[in-house]
Design a protein around this motif. Structure first.
Motif, PDB file in Angstrom:
ATOM      1  N   MET A  54     -41.243   5.862 -33.747  1.00 38.64           N
ATOM      2  CA  MET A  54     -40.303   6.822 -33.180  1.00 38.64           C
ATOM      3  C   MET A  54     -38.883   6.545 -33.654  1.00 38.64           C
ATOM      4  SD  MET A  54     -40.195   9.559 -31.328  1.00 38.64           S
ATOM      5  CE  MET A  54     -41.578   9.671 -30.177  1.00 38.64           C
ATOM      6  N   TYR A  55     -38.573   5.304 -33.949  1.00 35.99           N
ATOM      7  CA  TYR A  55     -37.227   4.946 -34.415  1.00 35.99           C
ATOM      8  C   TYR A  55     -36.964   5.471 -35.826  1.00 35.99           C
ATOM      9  CZ  TYR A  55     -32.990   2.078 -34.298  1.00 35.99           C
ATOM     10  OH  TYR A  55     -31.682   1.653 -34.261  1.00 35.99           O
ATOM     11  N   PHE A  56     -38.020   5.627 -36.638  1.00 34.99           N
ATOM     12  CA  PHE A  56     -37.891   6.065 -38.033  1.00 34.99           C
ATOM     13  C   PHE A  56     -36.984   7.292 -38.118  1.00 34.99           C
ATOM     14  CE2 PHE A  56     -39.364   8.325 -41.850  1.00 34.99           C
ATOM     15  CZ  PHE A  56     -39.285   7.300 -42.785  1.00 34.99           C
ATOM     16  N   THR A  57     -35.920   7.199 -38.918  1.00 31.60           N
ATOM     17  CA  THR A  57     -34.864   8.201 -38.874  1.00 31.60           C
ATOM     18  C   THR A  57     -35.060   9.352 -39.856  1.00 31.60           C
ATOM     19  OG1 THR A  57     -33.548   6.874 -40.396  1.00 31.60           O
ATOM     20  CG2 THR A  57     -33.170   6.550 -38.041  1.00 31.60           C
ATOM     21  N   LEU A  58     -34.425  10.469 -39.523  1.00 37.05           N
ATOM     22  CA  LEU A  58     -34.567  11.688 -40.308  1.00 37.05           C
ATOM     23  C   LEU A  58     -34.065  11.505 -41.736  1.00 37.05           C
ATOM     24  CD1 LEU A  58     -35.438  14.678 -40.050  1.00 37.05           C
ATOM     25  CD2 LEU A  58     -33.078  15.225 -39.427  1.00 37.05           C
TER      26      LEU A  58
ATOM     27  N   ALA B 143     -36.858  10.956 -36.634  1.00 31.79           N
ATOM     28  CA  ALA B 143     -37.468  12.054 -37.389  1.00 31.79           C
ATOM     29  C   ALA B 143     -38.504  12.786 -36.543  1.00 31.79           C
ATOM     30  CB  ALA B 143     -38.109  11.513 -38.668  1.00 31.79           C
ATOM     31  N   VAL B 144     -39.382  12.035 -35.879  1.00 30.66           N
ATOM     32  CA  VAL B 144     -40.427  12.660 -35.060  1.00 30.66           C
ATOM     33  C   VAL B 144     -39.803  13.463 -33.926  1.00 30.66           C
ATOM     34  CG1 VAL B 144     -42.341  12.183 -33.478  1.00 30.66           C
ATOM     35  CG2 VAL B 144     -42.184  10.955 -35.646  1.00 30.66           C
TER      36      VAL B 144
ATOM     37  N   LEU C 113     -37.780  16.637 -35.374  1.00 30.51           N
ATOM     38  CA  LEU C 113     -38.639  17.678 -35.936  1.00 30.51           C
ATOM     39  C   LEU C 113     -39.489  18.346 -34.856  1.00 30.51           C
ATOM     40  CD1 LEU C 113     -39.668  15.923 -39.262  1.00 30.51           C
ATOM     41  CD2 LEU C 113     -38.087  17.833 -38.984  1.00 30.51           C
ATOM     42  N   PHE C 114     -39.805  17.614 -33.796  1.00 28.84           N
ATOM     43  CA  PHE C 114     -40.483  18.214 -32.646  1.00 28.84           C
ATOM     44  C   PHE C 114     -39.592  19.285 -32.012  1.00 28.84           C
ATOM     45  CE2 PHE C 114     -41.024  18.150 -27.983  1.00 28.84           C
ATOM     46  CZ  PHE C 114     -42.335  18.583 -27.887  1.00 28.84           C
ATOM     47  N   GLY C 115     -38.335  18.947 -31.773  1.00 21.31           N
ATOM     48  CA  GLY C 115     -37.405  19.908 -31.192  1.00 21.31           C
ATOM     49  C   GLY C 115     -37.161  21.098 -32.103  1.00 21.31           C
TER      50      GLY C 115
ATOM     51  N   LEU D 123     -42.339  12.126 -25.134  1.00 20.99           N
ATOM     52  CA  LEU D 123     -43.127  11.847 -26.333  1.00 20.99           C
ATOM     53  C   LEU D 123     -43.166  10.337 -26.524  1.00 20.99           C
ATOM     54  CD1 LEU D 123     -41.687  14.437 -28.893  1.00 20.99           C
ATOM     55  CD2 LEU D 123     -43.648  14.702 -27.366  1.00 20.99           C
ATOM     56  N   TRP D 124     -44.322   9.818 -26.877  1.00 20.87           N
ATOM     57  CA  TRP D 124     -44.517   8.363 -26.987  1.00 20.87           C
ATOM     58  C   TRP D 124     -45.224   8.048 -28.308  1.00 20.87           C
ATOM     59  CZ3 TRP D 124     -43.014   3.955 -24.871  1.00 20.87           C
ATOM     60  CH2 TRP D 124     -43.809   2.809 -24.954  1.00 20.87           C
ATOM     61  N   TYR D 125     -44.570   7.204 -29.145  1.00 22.99           N
ATOM     62  CA  TYR D 125     -45.171   6.808 -30.432  1.00 22.99           C
ATOM     63  C   TYR D 125     -45.001   5.305 -30.555  1.00 22.99           C
ATOM     64  CZ  TYR D 125     -46.614   7.697 -35.303  1.00 22.99           C
ATOM     65  OH  TYR D 125     -47.297   7.748 -36.509  1.00 22.99           O
ATOM     66  N   GLN D 126     -46.060   4.581 -30.208  1.00 24.14           N
ATOM     67  CA  GLN D 126     -46.019   3.117 -30.140  1.00 24.14           C
ATOM     68  C   GLN D 126     -47.451   2.612 -30.216  1.00 24.14           C
ATOM     69  OE1 GLN D 126     -47.123   1.067 -27.344  1.00 24.14           O
ATOM     70  NE2 GLN D 126     -46.317  -0.856 -28.165  1.00 24.14           N
TER      71      GLN D 126
END
Length: 315
Positions: A119-123, A177-178, A181-183, A254-257
């Motif tokens: 989730m931290y991965f940036t745009l 990024a996640v 892009l979701f928004g 949203l949870w990505y872990q």
């Protein structure tokens, strides 16, 4: 004239963070608050016990409403009127201790984005970053803010944001990024503002993000905690990066872990269910019932990264 001068002085004083009346650090100009039928919740602190805090929400034309509450043990909290207009509002908060104004505030769906490095991965690091960053500027009503990397052994009432609410044409280089892009995907389907709150930290364990009730309901798992890099002990991120946000009204999370818990799949099944259950219950309670007790909770299952056909573990 004297009254106007006093209000102007108080407003300037509060802009510098010096007045006794304060909003939670979550609240800034350009932000997105939860739209109706839910009511957005605002909260803060003030020095004068029992003082009346008045919050006035003003839109275009004569569209305005105000609500009041009392300071109780140094804190105040209020539900705003439900709002569905998509235009910008100003919000004036006043009491005997000060006057704070927020400008360019939108009402829309608010989503909390959390997890670890996925989730931290940036745009600005996606493959087509230049094109995505250019495309993002076409969505001035999708707005983002990010919580700073802070941990604590005890629950905190406030938090620090290292990316303030972006606003139209805001800086998106450091946004998730996640999450972004979701928004961006939602906006043309809903046609009203989207607020994205990023609160995540790479290399962290689910136990760090879970409240005591969730941690205590599942078997403990060992981790190689690296405090300065990737805290993995229970509660330390719940205390700083989730707990201070509980009063806010949200649409969902949203949870990505998962990588840090990858060797403990059975325990993780229990831990995920417990965390979701407690997040839902505690957001609902702290928001005075405005966040749904069964709010949408989207999570991403880990993708394979090794050529391995074994069944039952993380590839």
């Amino acid at each position: 004239m004297r009254t106007l001068l006093l209000v102007c002085l108080l407003s300037s004083f509060c802009d510098q963070g010096l007045c006794a009346l304060k909003l939670s650090s979550y609240f800034h100009s350009h932000m997105v608050l939860q739209r109706g039928p839910q009511q957005a919740v605002m909260w803060g602190t003030s020095d004068t016990e029992g003082d009346t805090v008045t919050v006035k929400v003003t839109g275009q034309g004569s569209n305005s409403a105000q609500v009041t509450t009392k300071v109780n043990q140094g804190k105040w909290k209020v539900k705003l009127p439900a709002e569905t207009a998509t235009t910008a509002f100003s919000i004036d908060v006043t009491s005997a201790d000060g006057h704070v104004v927020l400008n360019d505030v939108l009402f829309g769906d608010v989503w909390l984005c959390s997890g670890q490095s996925n989730m931290y991965f940036t745009l600005n690091h996606v493959i087509n970053a230049t094109a995505e960053l250019a495309e993002a500027q076409k969505f001035p009503n999708v707005r983002f803010t990010r919580a700073k990397l802070v941990q604590s052994a005890t629950p905190q009432d406030s938090m620090v944001f290292d990316i303030p609410w972006t606003g139209p044409n805001g800086r998106l280089v450091g946004s998730s990024a996640v999450c972004w892009l979701f928004g961006q995907y939602l906006y043309p389907k809903l046609n009203y503002p989207i607020g994205l709150v990023g609160s995540y930290w790479g290399g962290t364990a689910i136990e760090s993000w879970s409240p005591p009730e969730a941690v205590q309901s599942c078997p403990a798992t060992p981790h190689n905690n690296i405090p300065d890099c990737c805290p993995q002990v229970p509660l330390v991120l719940w205390n700083t990066k989730i707990y201070p946000l509980l009063p806010m009204t949200i649409t969902g999370a949203l949870w990505y872990q998962g990588e840090t818990n990858a060797d403990h799949a059975l325990e993780y099944s229990c831990q995920t269910k417990a965390m979701v259950r407690e997040w839902r219950a505690q957001f609902n309670k702290a928001s005075l019932g405005q966040t749904s007790a069964n709010f949408p909770f989207g999570y991403v299952q880990l993708a394979a990264y090794n050529d391995n056909s074994d069944v039952g573990g993380f590839p």
